[in-house]
Design a protein around this motif. Structure first.
Motif, PDB file in Angstrom:
ATOM      1  N   THR B  22      24.112  19.784 -15.794  1.00 58.81           N
ATOM      2  CA  THR B  22      24.460  20.904 -14.921  1.00 58.81           C
ATOM      3  C   THR B  22      25.230  20.399 -13.706  1.00 58.81           C
ATOM      4  OG1 THR B  22      22.441  22.016 -15.650  1.00 58.81           O
ATOM      5  CG2 THR B  22      23.524  22.919 -13.712  1.00 58.81           C
ATOM      6  N   GLU B  25      28.858  19.980 -14.327  1.00 60.48           N
ATOM      7  CA  GLU B  25      29.615  21.232 -14.248  1.00 60.48           C
ATOM      8  C   GLU B  25      29.806  21.656 -12.793  1.00 60.48           C
ATOM      9  OE1 GLU B  25      31.115  22.147 -16.776  1.00 60.48           O
ATOM     10  OE2 GLU B  25      29.995  20.837 -18.114  1.00 60.48           O
ATOM     11  N   MET B  26      28.743  21.464 -11.992  1.00 57.83           N
ATOM     12  CA  MET B  26      28.836  21.835 -10.580  1.00 57.83           C
ATOM     13  C   MET B  26      29.904  20.992  -9.874  1.00 57.83           C
ATOM     14  SD  MET B  26      26.696  24.247 -10.130  1.00 57.83           S
ATOM     15  CE  MET B  26      25.231  25.008 -10.836  1.00 57.83           C
ATOM     16  N   ARG B  32      38.034  22.886  -7.125  1.00 58.84           N
ATOM     17  CA  ARG B  32      38.694  24.189  -7.286  1.00 58.84           C
ATOM     18  C   ARG B  32      39.202  24.729  -5.960  1.00 58.84           C
ATOM     19  NH1 ARG B  32      34.609  27.806 -10.748  1.00 58.84           N
ATOM     20  NH2 ARG B  32      34.510  28.767  -8.704  1.00 58.84           N
ATOM     21  N   GLU B  33      40.020  25.764  -6.077  1.00 55.96           N
ATOM     22  CA  GLU B  33      40.525  26.395  -4.866  1.00 55.96           C
ATOM     23  C   GLU B  33      39.384  27.121  -4.150  1.00 55.96           C
ATOM     24  OE1 GLU B  33      44.548  27.777  -5.611  1.00 55.96           O
ATOM     25  OE2 GLU B  33      43.993  29.554  -4.459  1.00 55.96           O
ATOM     26  N   VAL B  34      38.583  27.862  -4.883  1.00 51.10           N
ATOM     27  CA  VAL B  34      37.445  28.575  -4.311  1.00 51.10           C
ATOM     28  C   VAL B  34      36.193  27.755  -4.616  1.00 51.10           C
ATOM     29  CG1 VAL B  34      36.137  30.718  -4.298  1.00 51.10           C
ATOM     30  CG2 VAL B  34      38.592  30.763  -4.713  1.00 51.10           C
ATOM     31  N   LYS B  36      33.097  27.956  -4.421  1.00 54.06           N
ATOM     32  CA  LYS B  36      31.900  28.760  -4.255  1.00 54.06           C
ATOM     33  C   LYS B  36      31.563  29.438  -5.566  1.00 54.06           C
ATOM     34  CE  LYS B  36      30.062  31.340  -0.340  1.00 54.06           C
ATOM     35  NZ  LYS B  36      29.428  30.306   0.444  1.00 54.06           N
ATOM     36  N   LEU B  37      30.266  29.525  -5.856  1.00 60.06           N
ATOM     37  CA  LEU B  37      29.796  30.208  -7.043  1.00 60.06           C
ATOM     38  C   LEU B  37      28.809  31.284  -6.606  1.00 60.06           C
ATOM     39  CD1 LEU B  37      29.136  27.010  -9.146  1.00 60.06           C
ATOM     40  CD2 LEU B  37      30.801  28.768  -9.712  1.00 60.06           C
ATOM     41  N   PRO B  38      28.770  32.408  -7.305  1.00 60.96           N
ATOM     42  CA  PRO B  38      27.919  33.507  -6.830  1.00 60.96           C
ATOM     43  C   PRO B  38      26.478  33.438  -7.326  1.00 60.96           C
ATOM     44  CG  PRO B  38      29.259  34.245  -8.664  1.00 60.96           C
ATOM     45  CD  PRO B  38      29.588  32.794  -8.459  1.00 60.96           C
ATOM     46  N   ALA B  39      26.077  32.344  -7.961  1.00 66.58           N
ATOM     47  CA  ALA B  39      24.820  32.339  -8.717  1.00 66.58           C
ATOM     48  C   ALA B  39      23.578  32.619  -7.865  1.00 66.58           C
ATOM     49  CB  ALA B  39      24.666  31.004  -9.445  1.00 66.58           C
ATOM     50  N   LEU B  40      23.544  32.201  -6.605  1.00 62.79           N
ATOM     51  CA  LEU B  40      22.327  32.394  -5.793  1.00 62.79           C
ATOM     52  C   LEU B  40      22.563  33.404  -4.668  1.00 62.79           C
ATOM     53  CD1 LEU B  40      20.837  28.775  -5.474  1.00 62.79           C
ATOM     54  CD2 LEU B  40      20.389  30.520  -7.194  1.00 62.79           C
ATOM     55  N   ARG B  41      23.471  34.343  -4.893  1.00 61.55           N
ATOM     56  CA  ARG B  41      23.744  35.355  -3.880  1.00 61.55           C
ATOM     57  C   ARG B  41      22.468  36.120  -3.553  1.00 61.55           C
ATOM     58  NH1 ARG B  41      27.004  40.145  -4.163  1.00 61.55           N
ATOM     59  NH2 ARG B  41      26.548  40.081  -6.370  1.00 61.55           N
ATOM     60  N   TYR B 300      20.123  25.556  -8.506  1.00 56.20           N
ATOM     61  CA  TYR B 300      20.428  26.573  -9.523  1.00 56.20           C
ATOM     62  C   TYR B 300      19.327  26.638 -10.580  1.00 56.20           C
ATOM     63  CZ  TYR B 300      22.277  28.789 -13.655  1.00 56.20           C
ATOM     64  OH  TYR B 300      22.402  29.589 -14.764  1.00 56.20           O
ATOM     65  N   LEU B 301      18.882  25.488 -11.052  1.00 61.33           N
ATOM     66  CA  LEU B 301      17.889  25.494 -12.128  1.00 61.33           C
ATOM     67  C   LEU B 301      16.534  26.007 -11.638  1.00 61.33           C
ATOM     68  CD1 LEU B 301      18.939  22.174 -13.867  1.00 61.33           C
ATOM     69  CD2 LEU B 301      19.194  24.483 -14.779  1.00 61.33           C
ATOM     70  N   GLY B 304      17.963  29.992 -10.098  1.00 56.79           N
ATOM     71  CA  GLY B 304      18.995  30.828 -10.720  1.00 56.79           C
ATOM     72  C   GLY B 304      18.457  31.902 -11.639  1.00 56.79           C
TER      73      GLY B 304
END
Lengths: 194, 308
Positions: B22, B25-26, B32-34, B36-41, B300-301, B304
């Protein structure tokens, strides 16, 4: 107020399985989508195919292979993992994150065709659109699916559909592909016995 | 998935590998340009730090923010802890504020374990006393795997103050789980008797650094904790550096592919010379970058999904 008991309890329903597309049909359908992509994109220039795991990925590779056979153009293929963008993350145990793999040229300014096996609620595609905007800025986004089974919950439609299958909500459409499951087949489970 | 991460022993081989995969992948998010990931919003992560820390706290903060979680930093200085509030009362306060995860660093060994009994959320041990620091072990394992391609069968020497090192303990536990062989190296006063057998059978102890160098894939230098030097574990800093410091000539006795690691902060000239620290074998800066990816994976794990 309690409902009166049913006069005749319904007999246990036989789980029915119906083959919608056999292997030869799947291959014909993929050929047709490949032709449609070529037609609608004027020869697939500046086009990138992004498969949504699991079964969108082998489908995207097959489409690219067919396109290069038909017109001798190479269409880049990538993988777009949408796990972290799902709207149901918290309703399930933590899902494993898969790789996102963009083709070397990237997707900025390209025409991206998202590829998935089944279009149902539209939530997967919604997640894919969000994921896409975080990895780049395509010129346009299209959607290709092997099967559209209806019951959309979001305002989303596909540009290329292999087969429209009218289904009841209780029914289940299962796509298997040689790359992931050993055989090419589309089956409908739980329909009323014919 | 487990609910808390308190010890390197909480992870079996499968779960540890899932964390490392994991994290890989993180890591792509950083390019990346952004970023940020929305997974823990909408989730809240509290950094509860009873000890000074720069890299670990910032690393956890960056990890939580990249996953879109809300982060509350709480350090003991200038808080109600300075007024004498107990750990339990602080925990209940955080609980009432709706913390989904508490990342805790505490000078007392075992504090995160107690905390885990009091709060509903997940507890991540970010270092407790001289006990454990599991996310450091995970980022070390991640760094080794990404540089050398595997963990199974690697020979890792952990050199220095093993007695006081939470990094060493967590690393021995995790690396053994993942199939690596660990040799603990240091002066006899700084390696507890029977520690190898107590942590993981198959772990070796050696008091001679030069004897193990030609045979290792990774040498991990531990920080000499100057604050503990007064307890006369060794005669002098110069003698320590002579016998257990990694300098250029020693580094050249390592196999060609071998890595030099250090959890930071370094005492240049003490356990490691600048020549070694700045050499291409050194992964010290890489370890910091990998720390964010690994902590994203852990958060995340743990948070998430619905793992209750």
């Amino acid at each position: 107020m309690a409902y009166p008991p049913a006069a005749h309890p319904s007999p246990p329903r036989q789980p029915s399985v119906k083959v919608i597309l056999a292997a030869a049909d799947v291959s014909r359908v993929v050929d047709r989508i490949a032709h449609q992509i070529l037609e609608k994109t004027q020869g697939a220039a500046g086009t990138v195919l992004l498969g949504i795991p699991t079964r969108g990925v082998p489908l995207a590779h097959r489409l690219a292979a067919r396109i290069s056979t038909f017109e001798d153009v190479t269409v880049p293929v990538g993988v777009l993992d949408i796990t972290l963008y799902r709207d149901d993350l918290r309703r399930h145990a933590t899902r494993a994150v898969g790789p996102t793999d963009l083709p070397p040229g990237g997707i900025d300014g390209k025409r991206v065709v998202l590829v998935d096996d089944v279009l149902f609620s539209g939530r997967t595609v919604r997640a894919a659109l969000d994921a896409l905007s975080d990895v780049g800025r395509p010129a346009s986004v299209q959607l290709a699916v092997l099967v559209d089974r209806g019951h959309r919950q979001l305002p989303i439609r596909a540009d290329y559909v292999g087969k429209n299958i009218p289904t009841a909500l209780a029914e289940n459409v299962k796509v298997t592909l040689a790359e992931t499951d050993g055989t090419d087949e589309v089956k409908l489970y739980g329909g009323t016995p014919a | 998935m487990i609910r808390h991460l308190l010890s390197g022993a909480d992870l079996d081989a499968g779960t540890a590998t899932l964390v490392l995969d994991t994290a890989a992948e993180m890591a792509t998010v950083a390019g990346r340009e952004v970023k940020k990931l929305p997974a823990l919003r909408g989730r809240t992560v509290v950094n509860l730090f009873y000890e000074d820390s720069t890299r670990t706290r910032i690393s956890f903060e960056a990890a939580a923010k990249r996953l879109s979680a809300d982060v509350i930093n709480f350090s003991a200085k200038g808080s109600s802890v300075a007024k004498g509030e107990s750990l339990k009362d602080t925990a209940l306060t955080l609980q009432a504020m709706g913390a989904d995860a508490v990342v805790v660093r505490h000078p007392a060994s075992g504090a995160p374990h107690r905390l885990a009994e009091w709060v509903d959320g997940s507890v991540v041990n970010a270092g407790d006393g001289t006990h454990e620091h599991p996310t450091q072990a995970l980022l070390d394992a991640y760094t080794m795997r990404s540089r050398l391609g595997r963990l199974d069968g690697l020979h890792v020497a952990i050199v220095g103050d093993v007695l006081h090192s939470r990094v060493a303990r967590s690393n021995v536990l995790l690396l053994s789980t993942l199939g690596a062989k660990v040799t603990l190296v240091g002066p006899p006063t700084l390696i507890p008797v029977d520690i190898a057998a107590a942590l993981a059978p198959g772990t070796d102890v050696c008091y001679d650094l030069d004897a193990v160098l030609p045979d290792v894939d990774v040498v991990m230098m531990l920080r000499v904790q100057r604050e503990r030097m007064g307890d006369s574990y060794f005669p002098s800093a110069r003698e320590y550096a002579r016998r257990y410091g990694l300098d250029g000539p020693r580094m050249r006795r390592l196999p060609g592919h071998a890595l030099v690691m250090h959890p930071g902060p370094m005492n240049r000239g003490m356990e490691i010379t600048p020549e070694v620290a700045d050499s291409p074998r050194s992964t010290i800066v890489e370890q910091v970058a990998n720390g964010v990816s690994v902590r994203m994976a852990v958060l995340y794990l743990l948070l998430g999904g619905n793992n209750r």
